[in-house]
Design an enzyme around this catalytic site. Structure first.
Site, mmCIF file in Angstrom:
data_model
loop_
_atom_site.group_PDB
_atom_site.id
_atom_site.type_symbol
_atom_site.label_atom_id
_atom_site.label_comp_id
_atom_site.label_asym_id
_atom_site.label_seq_id
_atom_site.Cartn_x
_atom_site.Cartn_y
_atom_site.Cartn_z
ATOM 1 N N ASP A 109 9.265 2.527 0.125
ATOM 2 C CA ASP A 109 8.186 3.311 0.872
ATOM 3 C C ASP A 109 8.367 2.863 2.393
ATOM 4 O O ASP A 109 8.096 1.806 2.682
ATOM 5 C CB ASP A 109 6.782 2.854 0.348
ATOM 6 C CG ASP A 109 5.810 3.661 0.900
ATOM 7 O OD1 ASP A 109 6.039 4.407 2.234
ATOM 8 O OD2 ASP A 109 4.512 3.605 0.427
ATOM 9 N N LYS B 28 4.198 8.862 9.054
ATOM 10 C CA LYS B 28 3.738 8.220 10.306
ATOM 11 C C LYS B 28 4.532 8.544 11.638
ATOM 12 O O LYS B 28 4.395 9.311 12.126
ATOM 13 C CB LYS B 28 3.508 6.385 9.894
ATOM 14 C CG LYS B 28 2.469 6.045 9.057
ATOM 15 C CD LYS B 28 2.150 4.689 9.266
ATOM 16 C CE LYS B 28 1.065 4.227 7.982
ATOM 17 N NZ LYS B 28 0.023 4.999 8.203
ATOM 18 N N TYR C 198 0.825 -1.199 -0.082
ATOM 19 C CA TYR C 198 -0.110 0.128 -0.178
ATOM 20 C C TYR C 198 1.087 1.180 -0.016
ATOM 21 O O TYR C 198 2.040 1.413 0.801
ATOM 22 C CB TYR C 198 -0.807 0.028 1.166
ATOM 23 C CG TYR C 198 -1.731 1.190 1.314
ATOM 24 C CD1 TYR C 198 -2.749 1.486 0.401
ATOM 25 C CD2 TYR C 198 -1.730 2.160 2.300
ATOM 26 C CE1 TYR C 198 -3.618 2.822 0.407
ATOM 27 C CE2 TYR C 198 -2.516 3.173 2.376
ATOM 28 C CZ TYR C 198 -3.214 3.351 1.560
ATOM 29 O OH TYR C 198 -4.283 4.618 1.508
#
Ligand code: PLP
Length: 445
Positions: free
Chosen positions: A252, A280, A155
């Site tokens: 990522d 995050k 994702y």
């Protein structure tokens, strides 16, 4: 295998009257579905009124130990005093100006360049999706090619170039599985799907699309489907292949970055990507993210010599940068990461022992502060293996833990996070609850 949106949510309508259900019902009248991100719609608890350290309190005042950690954004613990102070102090001094650059922005970039081996320059943005959006454009601009490769189960955010084939139902895995309606087919077709830990699947895509692959986007550990760990030589192989073929390699590290090592998975593996996206855990929950990498690629932005649009009203907000500086500095200079990893080992060992005692077929895995328990037999290397997972057991295990006061997202394949605020006692209490929950689930079989 569930689809991303199939999370067993029932909505608040008809739920027993409670402060949480009442708020959720109020929310549904003015917010679509009652939540601001679709995976937050999970049924009770409908939300929280307070957070501190390792704990959350719902609207009825019930305390939970939090292993969801806002999808991993909380790394030091909730409401960390140092981070909150850094944000508040900077906010009192300087807010947004929309002109030039601020000292905190420069300080943050210097720090990230110092700790992340593959980052020579960085831009700050407000979400991981924004970072991978920029990476898409840079990759296409610099290569003159159109196709992006991602793995099934990976994702990279919600935008058109990447929003396909994350948690796919078996009949749609590896085929066309958009995560959203409203995306043009021609956009979806420009993203193609490989299998994690399978270099052959990547070679095959290069053979099928000669001279067209602009970039390979890879979570070094695909945490969006729990925790697939790289087989020896896999990441090195991807690096070699992308270099040989002239494609950009994006790691990522939105989840792995700062959490597993202050320098991300690239520091642990020694594999150097061309670009890195992160977010995050970067500011312990404050909304700041970034894209960094080779200076020649980052200079493709039109703020430098290139033509890739770099824009954003809120990017590089000084208070958010101050939060990130405090978080990253603490992760660099203290034992938060290894300490959380030791608690992760304790949790994984405990879950394995309980599963063995009960004769369950599970794979308990993860890395450092991240743990998950798949309900399947045999080894796990890629998404194909995860299609053997018993989704109902996975979800019911997490739901049973919530019922016992431990927040674990009740969706199949979702991972759990330990923060700097958790203690051995929190882990041991969670293991007691896991024993109860799993005993109940084992009896049901
Ligand atoms: C690996 C990865 N990349 C990108 C994103 C998108 O980040 P954001 O939700 O901040 O847009 C996420 C979010 O879960 C992610 O896990």
């Amino acid at each position: 295998m569930t689809n991303t949106m199939d999370n067993g949510a029932t909505g608040a309508t008809g739920a027993a009257a409670s402060a949480g259900a009442a708020l959720a019902a109020r929310a549904e009248r003015v917010i679509p579905g009652g939540v601001n991100s679709s995976t937050r719609r999970l049924g009770a608890p409908y939300g929280f009124a307070r957070s501190a350290g390792a704990y959350l309190w719902d609207l009825e005042g019930r305390r939970y130990t939090d292993f969801h950690a806002a999808f991993g954004a909380i790394v030091l613990g909730h409401n960390d005093e140092g981070v909150d102070r850094a944000v508040a102090e900077e906010a009192r001094i300087l807010d947004l100006t929309g002109i030039g650059v601020s000292e905190r922005e420069v300080e943050l970039a210097e720090l990230v360049v110092e700790v992340m081996p593959a980052v020579e320059k960085m831009v700050a943005c407000t979400s991981g999706s924004e970072a991978t959006f920029h990476a898409t454009r840079i990759s296409r601009a610099v290569t003159g090619r159109d196709i992006i490769v991602k793995v099934q189960g990976g994702y990279h955010g919600w935008h058109d170039a990447v929003a396909r084939n994350c948690i796919s139902a078996p009949e749609r895995a590896y085929g066309m599985d958009p995560m959203s309606t409203g995306v043009l087919a021609e956009n979806l077709e420009k993203t193609v799907i490989a299998e994690y830990n399978d270099l052959g699947s990547l070679e095959k895509l290069y053979a099928e699309h000669p001279g067209r692959i602009a970039a390979v986007f890879l979570e070094p550990i695909p945490h969006n489907v729990g925790a697939l760990l790289p087989d020896p030589g896999y990441l090195e192989g991807v690096r070699e292949l992308t270099r040989r073929e002239g494609s950009v390699l994006l790691f990522d590290e939105v989840i792995t970055g700062f959490r597993h090592d202050v320098g991300g998975w690239q520091a642990i593996s020694g594999v150097t990507p061309d670009l890195t996206s992160f977010g995050k855990a970067m500011a312990n929950g404050y909304p700041v993210a970034g894209l960094g990498g080779r200076a020649d690629l980052m200079d493709q932005f039109n703020s430098a010599a290139g033509g890739v649009l770099l824009a954003g009203t809120f990017t590089g907000h000084p208070a958010m940068c101050a939060g990130a500086i405090e978080t990253i500095t603490r992760l660099r200079d203290t034992d938060v990461i290894p300490r959380a990893a030791r608690l992760g080992d304790r949790m994984r060992a405990g879950l394995r022992a309980i599963s063995d005692e009960l004769g369950l077929q599970t794979v308990v895995t993860g890395y450092g502060s991240v743990f998950c328990m798949y309900f399947l037999d045999g080894e796990v290397h890629g998404y194909r293996d995860l299609m053997r997972n018993d989704d109902a057991m996975y979800r019911d295990f997490h739901r049973g833990m919530i019922d016992r006061g431990f927040v674990m997202l009740p969706m199949s394949l979702k991972r759990n996070h330990i923060s700097g605020a958790h203690t051995e006692a929190d882990i041991d209490a969670a293991l007691e609850a896991a024993r109860e929950t799993l005993t109940e689930l084992a009896a049901r079989r």
